[in-house]
Design a protein around this motif. Structure first.
Motif, PDB file in Angstrom:
ATOM      1  N   MET A  22      40.867  53.706  90.166  1.00  0.00           N
ATOM      2  CA  MET A  22      40.994  52.256  90.186  1.00  0.00           C
ATOM      3  C   MET A  22      40.270  51.636  91.368  1.00  0.00           C
ATOM      4  SD  MET A  22      42.499  51.020  87.624  1.00  0.00           S
ATOM      5  CE  MET A  22      43.437  51.622  86.239  1.00  0.00           C
ATOM      6  N   ASP A  23      40.293  52.315  92.516  1.00  0.00           N
ATOM      7  CA  ASP A  23      39.608  51.787  93.691  1.00  0.00           C
ATOM      8  C   ASP A  23      38.109  51.645  93.437  1.00  0.00           C
ATOM      9  OD1 ASP A  23      41.897  51.509  95.166  1.00  0.00           O
ATOM     10  OD2 ASP A  23      41.736  53.466  96.140  1.00  0.00           O
ATOM     11  N   ARG A  24      37.560  52.458  92.547  1.00  0.00           N
ATOM     12  CA  ARG A  24      36.132  52.391  92.244  1.00  0.00           C
ATOM     13  C   ARG A  24      35.791  51.195  91.371  1.00  0.00           C
ATOM     14  NH1 ARG A  24      34.348  57.818  89.570  1.00  0.00           N
ATOM     15  NH2 ARG A  24      32.388  56.623  89.468  1.00  0.00           N
ATOM     16  N   PHE A  25      36.680  50.844  90.447  1.00  0.00           N
ATOM     17  CA  PHE A  25      36.358  49.821  89.455  1.00  0.00           C
ATOM     18  C   PHE A  25      37.095  48.503  89.675  1.00  0.00           C
ATOM     19  CE2 PHE A  25      35.579  53.930  87.424  1.00  0.00           C
ATOM     20  CZ  PHE A  25      34.276  53.745  86.974  1.00  0.00           C
ATOM     21  N   GLY A  26      38.065  48.466  90.589  1.00  0.00           N
ATOM     22  CA  GLY A  26      38.712  47.224  90.945  1.00  0.00           C
ATOM     23  C   GLY A  26      39.472  46.584  89.806  1.00  0.00           C
ATOM     24  N   ILE A  27      39.404  45.257  89.766  1.00  0.00           N
ATOM     25  CA  ILE A  27      40.208  44.505  88.809  1.00  0.00           C
ATOM     26  C   ILE A  27      39.797  44.784  87.372  1.00  0.00           C
ATOM     27  CG2 ILE A  27      38.732  42.449  88.861  1.00  0.00           C
ATOM     28  CD1 ILE A  27      41.342  40.800  88.712  1.00  0.00           C
ATOM     29  N   ILE A  28      38.498  45.062  87.137  1.00  0.00           N
ATOM     30  CA  ILE A  28      38.045  45.401  85.780  1.00  0.00           C
ATOM     31  C   ILE A  28      38.698  46.699  85.322  1.00  0.00           C
ATOM     32  CG2 ILE A  28      36.060  45.939  84.324  1.00  0.00           C
ATOM     33  CD1 ILE A  28      36.213  43.041  85.241  1.00  0.00           C
ATOM     34  N   GLY A  29      38.761  47.665  86.212  1.00  0.00           N
ATOM     35  CA  GLY A  29      39.423  48.925  85.881  1.00  0.00           C
ATOM     36  C   GLY A  29      40.898  48.724  85.590  1.00  0.00           C
ATOM     37  N   LEU A  30      41.542  47.827  86.333  1.00  0.00           N
ATOM     38  CA  LEU A  30      42.961  47.548  86.106  1.00  0.00           C
ATOM     39  C   LEU A  30      43.175  46.911  84.736  1.00  0.00           C
ATOM     40  CD1 LEU A  30      45.857  47.503  87.192  1.00  0.00           C
ATOM     41  CD2 LEU A  30      45.350  45.271  88.216  1.00  0.00           C
ATOM     42  N   ILE A  31      42.290  45.974  84.367  1.00  0.00           N
ATOM     43  CA  ILE A  31      42.391  45.330  83.050  1.00  0.00           C
ATOM     44  C   ILE A  31      42.262  46.359  81.940  1.00  0.00           C
ATOM     45  CG2 ILE A  31      41.237  43.741  81.464  1.00  0.00           C
ATOM     46  CD1 ILE A  31      40.517  42.039  83.940  1.00  0.00           C
ATOM     47  N   VAL A  32      41.271  47.232  82.057  1.00  0.00           N
ATOM     48  CA  VAL A  32      41.057  48.280  81.049  1.00  0.00           C
ATOM     49  C   VAL A  32      42.263  49.210  80.991  1.00  0.00           C
ATOM     50  CG1 VAL A  32      39.641  50.281  80.441  1.00  0.00           C
ATOM     51  CG2 VAL A  32      38.552  48.162  81.198  1.00  0.00           C
ATOM     52  N   PHE A  33      42.777  49.566  82.165  1.00  0.00           N
ATOM     53  CA  PHE A  33      43.916  50.479  82.247  1.00  0.00           C
ATOM     54  C   PHE A  33      45.131  49.913  81.518  1.00  0.00           C
ATOM     55  CE2 PHE A  33      47.752  52.070  84.304  1.00  0.00           C
ATOM     56  CZ  PHE A  33      47.526  53.434  84.349  1.00  0.00           C
TER      57      PHE A  33
ATOM     58  N   GLY B 111      49.651  50.855  81.051  1.00  0.00           N
ATOM     59  CA  GLY B 111      50.483  49.709  80.720  1.00  0.00           C
ATOM     60  C   GLY B 111      50.810  48.869  81.936  1.00  0.00           C
ATOM     61  N   VAL B 112      51.659  47.860  81.734  1.00  0.00           N
ATOM     62  CA  VAL B 112      51.882  46.871  82.787  1.00  0.00           C
ATOM     63  C   VAL B 112      52.657  47.427  83.982  1.00  0.00           C
ATOM     64  CG1 VAL B 112      51.749  44.870  81.261  1.00  0.00           C
ATOM     65  CG2 VAL B 112      53.933  46.004  81.569  1.00  0.00           C
ATOM     66  N   LEU B 113      53.591  48.343  83.749  1.00  0.00           N
ATOM     67  CA  LEU B 113      54.412  48.843  84.849  1.00  0.00           C
ATOM     68  C   LEU B 113      53.594  49.674  85.840  1.00  0.00           C
ATOM     69  CD1 LEU B 113      57.596  49.776  82.831  1.00  0.00           C
ATOM     70  CD2 LEU B 113      57.385  47.961  84.520  1.00  0.00           C
ATOM     71  N   VAL B 114      52.885  50.661  85.310  1.00  0.00           N
ATOM     72  CA  VAL B 114      52.040  51.478  86.178  1.00  0.00           C
ATOM     73  C   VAL B 114      50.877  50.639  86.697  1.00  0.00           C
ATOM     74  CG1 VAL B 114      50.624  53.556  86.324  1.00  0.00           C
ATOM     75  CG2 VAL B 114      52.698  53.578  84.949  1.00  0.00           C
ATOM     76  N   GLY B 115      50.362  49.740  85.848  1.00  0.00           N
ATOM     77  CA  GLY B 115      49.302  48.849  86.299  1.00  0.00           C
ATOM     78  C   GLY B 115      49.740  47.992  87.470  1.00  0.00           C
ATOM     79  N   GLY B 116      50.975  47.477  87.417  1.00  0.00           N
ATOM     80  CA  GLY B 116      51.494  46.706  88.539  1.00  0.00           C
ATOM     81  C   GLY B 116      51.601  47.541  89.804  1.00  0.00           C
ATOM     82  N   ALA B 117      52.062  48.787  89.654  1.00  0.00           N
ATOM     83  CA  ALA B 117      52.173  49.677  90.814  1.00  0.00           C
ATOM     84  C   ALA B 117      50.797  49.992  91.394  1.00  0.00           C
ATOM     85  CB  ALA B 117      52.888  50.967  90.409  1.00  0.00           C
ATOM     86  N   ILE B 118      49.811  50.200  90.523  1.00  0.00           N
ATOM     87  CA  ILE B 118      48.448  50.466  90.992  1.00  0.00           C
ATOM     88  C   ILE B 118      47.894  49.261  91.738  1.00  0.00           C
ATOM     89  CG2 ILE B 118      46.061  50.824  90.219  1.00  0.00           C
ATOM     90  CD1 ILE B 118      47.172  52.545  87.959  1.00  0.00           C
ATOM     91  N   GLY B 119      48.127  48.069  91.167  1.00  0.00           N
ATOM     92  CA  GLY B 119      47.665  46.862  91.838  1.00  0.00           C
ATOM     93  C   GLY B 119      48.263  46.696  93.222  1.00  0.00           C
ATOM     94  N   LYS B 120      49.545  47.063  93.370  1.00  0.00           N
ATOM     95  CA  LYS B 120      50.169  47.021  94.698  1.00  0.00           C
ATOM     96  C   LYS B 120      49.477  47.984  95.648  1.00  0.00           C
ATOM     97  CE  LYS B 120      53.349  45.296  96.072  1.00  0.00           C
ATOM     98  NZ  LYS B 120      53.450  44.066  96.906  1.00  0.00           N
ATOM     99  N   LEU B 121      49.169  49.186  95.175  1.00  0.00           N
ATOM    100  CA  LEU B 121      48.475  50.165  96.011  1.00  0.00           C
ATOM    101  C   LEU B 121      47.075  49.690  96.390  1.00  0.00           C
ATOM    102  CD1 LEU B 121      49.464  53.513  94.222  1.00  0.00           C
ATOM    103  CD2 LEU B 121      50.337  52.638  96.402  1.00  0.00           C
TER     104      LEU B 121
END
Length: 218
Positions: free
Chosen positions: A120-131, A140-150
């Motif tokens: 995720m650090d490589r692709f940023g917000i685009i990677g988060l959207i795809v994820f 999904g949203v739960l792990v995605g939210g945790a990743i965004g926090k990290l």
């Protein structure tokens, strides 16, 4: 912890509880109003929780649930879950473990998020959207939210990103499986009877393949 951030997290959690109650009231109302098929919605809820959006919607389309109801059930279920779980995500992994009942789940989301953080650090917000958008296990949203926090994303943009990607995914899946249902009806085939199992098998195969690729690379 920043007291302002914690106060905001509790407010978000309260909104999540409200969304959950609206969602639950909708489930009960439809089950009473039209027991067939809506009294069996509990199965869709469990499928959503353990297998994800794709199996949930495939099963719902097969069993004759309306598109608007599936959007409500599937869409709001994870919205409520993310908002209710947000205080736990803000607390962090070690503190979250002390939360009764859901502490272990929140800790698990943190652990899963760590495994995806480098990608995720490589692709940023685009990677988060795809994820969040693609309905595979451990996404999904739960792990995605945790990743965004990290990743250090601010709360507002992070929640909006995760929730919009989730809703877009639900809409896309509804469109796709409605198309599959129309195709099956046009051919007068019994394909729809096996659709949830086909989707589940496909997701399981992709998950195994990705695990094998990861094992080979390491």
């Amino acid at each position: 912890m920043d007291p302002v951030e914690w106060r905001r997290a509790k407010q978000i959690g309260a909104v999540g509880v409200t969304v959950f109650l609206v969602w639950l009231a909708g489930m009960v109302f439809m089950a009473i109003r039209q027991p067939e098929p809506y009294a069996g919605v509990w199965l869709l809820v469990v499928e959503m929780a353990f297998t994800g959006r794709a199996v949930n919607i495939a099963h719902g389309v097969r069993d004759g649930y309306s598109t608007s109801f599936l959007f409500f059930q599937c869409g709001l279920q994870d919205v409520a879950l993310l908002l209710c779980a947000w205080p736990g995500l803000v607390l962090g992994e070690s503190a979250a473990q002390r939360i009764p009942i859901v502490g272990g789940w929140v800790s698990g989301w943190h652990e899963t998020a760590k495994t995806h953080q480098r990608w995720m650090d490589r692709f940023g917000i685009i990677g988060l959207i795809v994820f969040v958008f693609f309905p595979f296990w451990s996404t999904g949203v739960l792990v995605g939210g945790a990743i965004g926090k990290l990743m250090g994303m601010r709360t507002g943009p992070l929640l909006i990103t995760c929730l919009l990607a989730h809703i877009a995914s639900v809409v896309s899946l509804l469109w796709f499986f409605d198309l599959v249902a129309s195709w099956s009806d046009a051919l007068d085939s019994g394909f729809m009877a096996y659709l949830p199992w086909i989707v589940l098998g496909t997701l399981a195969s992709v998950w195994v393949l990705l695990r094998l690729i990861k094992a080979v690379r390491t």
